[in-house]
Design a protein around this motif. Structure first.
Motif, short mmCIF file in Angstrom:
data_model
loop_
_atom_site.label_atom_id
_atom_site.label_comp_id
_atom_site.label_asym_id
_atom_site.label_seq_id
_atom_site.Cartn_x
_atom_site.Cartn_y
_atom_site.Cartn_z
N ASN A 167 0.88 -1.19 0.14
CA ASN A 167 -0.11 -0.04 0.23
C ASN A 167 0.87 1.37 -0.12
O ASN A 167 0.48 2.32 -0.47
N ALA A 168 1.81 1.51 0.66
CA ALA A 168 2.96 2.54 0.75
C ALA A 168 3.55 2.54 -0.70
O ALA A 168 3.60 3.76 -1.22
N THR A 169 3.78 1.64 -1.52
CA THR A 169 4.36 1.46 -2.70
C THR A 169 3.37 2.21 -3.71
O THR A 169 3.76 3.02 -4.40
N ALA A 170 2.13 1.63 -3.62
CA ALA A 170 1.02 1.94 -4.31
C ALA A 170 0.94 3.80 -4.31
O ALA A 170 0.47 4.10 -5.31
N ARG A 171 1.21 4.11 -3.19
CA ARG A 171 1.22 5.69 -3.17
C ARG A 171 2.52 6.39 -3.30
O ARG A 171 2.66 7.64 -3.01
N GLY A 172 3.33 5.51 -3.89
CA GLY A 172 4.72 6.17 -4.31
C GLY A 172 6.00 6.44 -3.55
O GLY A 172 6.90 6.93 -3.78
N ALA A 173 5.54 5.88 -2.27
CA ALA A 173 6.80 5.77 -1.26
C ALA A 173 7.39 4.54 -1.40
O ALA A 173 7.30 3.61 -2.24
N ARG A 174 8.86 4.76 -1.21
CA ARG A 174 9.78 3.71 -1.50
C ARG A 174 10.25 2.90 -0.05
O ARG A 174 10.56 3.52 0.60
N VAL A 175 10.05 1.65 -0.37
CA VAL A 175 9.91 0.79 0.96
C VAL A 175 11.05 -0.06 0.77
O VAL A 175 11.32 -0.81 0.01
N HIS A 176 12.02 0.14 1.99
CA HIS A 176 13.31 -0.81 2.10
C HIS A 176 13.35 -1.57 3.16
O HIS A 176 12.69 -1.37 4.05
#
Lengths: 211, 474
Positions: B76-85
């Motif tokens: 869900n974070a990625t779908a909103r444009g955040a980069r998850v590491h």
């Protein structure tokens, strides 16, 4: 193996779960605050709680906040006033009594906003239970105008006061905007001998004008 | 680069801390203030126990299905444009942030107070790479200027007097000597604003992560977190994998518990609920949002049902404020980023147990921490569990050998207690000895050593069994 696989593998290993294993429903969300207040009671409670955290409530129901904002700004003789792009704010700025103030553009640069003496914005919601303003930054450009100047004047439509934060979270719903800020009183710190000092990184004064 | 005291030397650190009169006065004043504020806040919260149960139920559910919620957050974070590491350990976490700092910081990062960045010693790495990382929480900045680690997880400079802080500021930023807290605060505001205006990267932690929306929630009072997360072009948040909650609606209960437990506020001044970077080019806010999910020993705690609740902690600091040990020795004696009762629980689990073996013993097991914990973590039970692990060893960790005298005493004790007649005889002898030569024996080893920090009670003249028998006869 990537860090992602390492971590997810370790989590599953320690929990004894397989990838893609099912999940039961999380515990139900109960109602935690009061939701039975009517409009005037919510306004009253909002005002009380705001005062308790060092904010000031002004009533501008009759004139859209004109008298309150005029009084608050003129006595400061500001060199620059930041403002958001909300229609409520624009209407106020255009009024003959206020239009000669040194308004910045709603799209002012960070440098200009850092130097502003006051900021005027609206709020999308408020929470009666805690005296909190809720700023939804997708609907209005007020992320910095509400934060950088030492004085924050916020126009709040009376009908936007919700009972508690549970109601707010249900109202926000999906999709969430990139940033929502909850503001409860002026900026404060107690990091030196636990003594309260207001106005550390954010505004020193918070004035809410109910319209 | 500030260094922690050696955590294996807790007893020596504590003994030294007890000599620091000024620090003890500050701790005493703080304990009284915290207790009064929390008490007042709870009086306004009649449903407190129900809230605690709700929060713990949510945490238990999330931890039991943590892999699911981590993946859901990432999606869900990625779908909103955040980069998850993802960072399996401290080294990976600092490498990820260092890369971002090299690319975006322009030589300067501004930091929100974050225990997790302290845990991975991020500032040391940035400093070695020649990148300035400025703490912007007032208390944390005071500690940075003083070259010290935080003393308390909520109020990092709680042990310092205003005089000491005025002296420090006079020396470091040229404020007039003897400035009062409002003047010191104003000086900090002015100095740090120049940093905010120039920094290319904002670094924060996160209080909670919402799986269903991919959002971060950050709580604060000063406004520096709002600045860190909205002024620089890039924002990176470092968060432990245990910070997840499933739903947006779950924030309600944690927003009720966290500020009341920490500072006694019904709500802290600012909450930032952040979901992805800005969505339109002309908007305010960072262009990039990065989230680093950190394990660093956390997933291990999931394995055992006793240790799993360690991950329910929301870092409110309430257990520090009520702990009779913390109140006397303060935060630095623990030698860990996480001091106090919860620190004594999580530190030995995050690090190799042998490195922090002294900490589970740094408690009187009075249970005050358990009583105030907003997510009902049974800290004494966890401490006992960890003590047993230290003594008996765990896979990969050999048992700590108790002193020979202690081993003999325990064996003799077990032998005697298993034999009622012998037990009766032995306690009779002890009573007699106590009456005849008690004060003398207390001055000789081994009792003299035990007595150094404790009162030795006088044994009752008659034992319980005798008194019970007499009562039943009369």
């Amino acid at each position: 193996m990537s860090a992602r696989e390492t971590i997810l593998g370790a989590v599953r290993g320690h929990l004894g779960r397989n990838a893609g294993a099912g999940v039961g429903p999380p515990p139900p969300v109960p109602l935690l605050g009061r939701v039975d207040l009517d409009g005037p009671a919510k306004l009253l409670q909002f005002g009380e709680r705001l005062a308790a955290v060092g904010g000031t409530l002004h009533l501008g129901l009759a004139d859209g906040g004109l008298a309150a904002v005029r009084e608050l700004l003129h006595r400061r003789a500001p060199a620059a006033v930041a403002r958001s792009d909300a229609p409520l704010v624009a209407a106020l700025c255009a009024h003959a009594d206020l239009c000669r103030l040194p308004w910045l553009s709603p799209t002012a640069t960070k440098q200009e906003l850092f130097a502003a003496d006051a900021g005027v914005t609206a709020a999308q919601w408020a929470i009666a239970e805690t005296g909190t303003l809720v700023l939804v930054h997708d609907d209005e450009r007020h992320r910095l105008a509400s934060l950088l100047p030492p004085v924050h004047l916020c126009l709040l439509p009376a009908a936007r006061i919700l009972a508690d934060q549970g109601e707010l979270l249900r109202t926000l719903g999906a999709p969430l905007p990139p940033a929502v800020t909850f503001v409860t009183g002026p900026s404060r710190t107690a990091d030196i001998e636990l003594q309260l000092v207001v106005g550390v990184h954010g505004p020193k004064e918070l004035h809410v004008v109910v319209v | 680069m500030p260094r922690h005291l050696p955590m294996q030397e807790f007893a020596a650190n504590a003994a030294r801390a007890l000599q620091d009169t000024q620090q003890r006065q500050a701790l005493r004043a703080a304990a009284a203030t915290f207790a009064a504020r929390r008490q007042a806040a709870l009086q306004q919260a009649p449903d407190w126990q129900r809230w605690r149960e709700q929060a713990r139920a949510v945490k238990d559910h999330t931890l039991q299905h943590l892999d699911h919620y981590l993946e859901s957050f990432e999606r869900n974070a990625t779908a909103r444009g955040a980069r998850v590491h993802w960072a399996a350990d401290a080294g990976e976490a600092v490498r990820l942030v260092l890369e971002l700092a090299r690319a975006h910081a322009g030589g300067l990062c501004v930091k929100a107070k974050s225990m997790t960045t302290e845990e991975v010693r991020l500032n040391d790495t940035l400093e070695r790479a020649g990148i300035e990382a400025v703490e912007t929480d007032l208390g944390e900045w005071i500690q940075q200027l003083a070259g010290e680690t935080p003393f308390h997880i909520l109020v990092p400079a709680i042990h310092k007097s205003r005089g000491q802080i005025a002296e420090l500021f006079a020396q470091k930023i040229g404020t007039p000597p003897g400035a009062d807290p409002p003047a010191l605060t104003a000086a900090a505001r002015a100095t740090l604003r120049a940093k905010f205006a120039r920094a290319g990267l904002g670094i924060s932690g996160a209080n909670l992560l919402v799986a269903e929306t991919g959002s971060l929630l950050l709580l604060e009072n000063e406004g520096n977190i709002r600045l860190v997360t909205s002024v620089p072009k890039v924002h990176v948040a470092l968060a432990g994998i245990e910070k997840l909650v499933p739903r947006l609606a779950d924030l309600d209960v944690f927003l009720r518990l966290l500020p009341r437990s920490g500072t006694g506020q019904a709500l802290s001044t600012y909450q930032s609920l952040l979901t992805g970077p800005k969505s339109r080019p002309g908007d305010e806010g960072p262009e990039e949002l990065h989230v680093v999910l950190l394990d660093n020993g956390r997933s291990r705690m999931l394995a055992h049902e006793v240790t799993r609740p360690s991950l329910a902690c929301i870092r409110c600091g309430a257990c520090l404020n009520v702990c009779p040990v913390y109140q006397q020795v303060g935060g630095h004696a623990y030698g860990s980023v996480y001091p106090g009762p919860i620190g004594a629980v999580v530190t030995p689990q995050l690090l190799p147990l042998a490195d922090a073996a002294a900490l589970p013993f740094a408690s009187s097991l009075c249970g005050a921490c358990r009583d105030v914990c907003p997510v009902r973590i049974d800290i004494p039970r966890l401490l006992l569990h960890l003590r047993a692990e230290v003594r008996e060893g765990t896979p990969g960790v050999p048992a700590a050998k108790p002193a020979r005298l202690e081993r003999i005493a325990m064996r003799v004790g077990a032998f005697v207690m298993a034999r009622p007649r012998l037990y009766r005889f032995a306690t009779g002898c002890a009573r007699l000895l106590d009456r005849l030569a008690g004060p003398l024996l207390h001055r000789l080893p081994p009792l003299s050593r035990w007595r150094a920090g404790r009162e030795v009670p006088q044994l009752a003249r008659k034992d319980f069994r005798t008194r019970w028998a007499q009562r039943r006869r009369s």
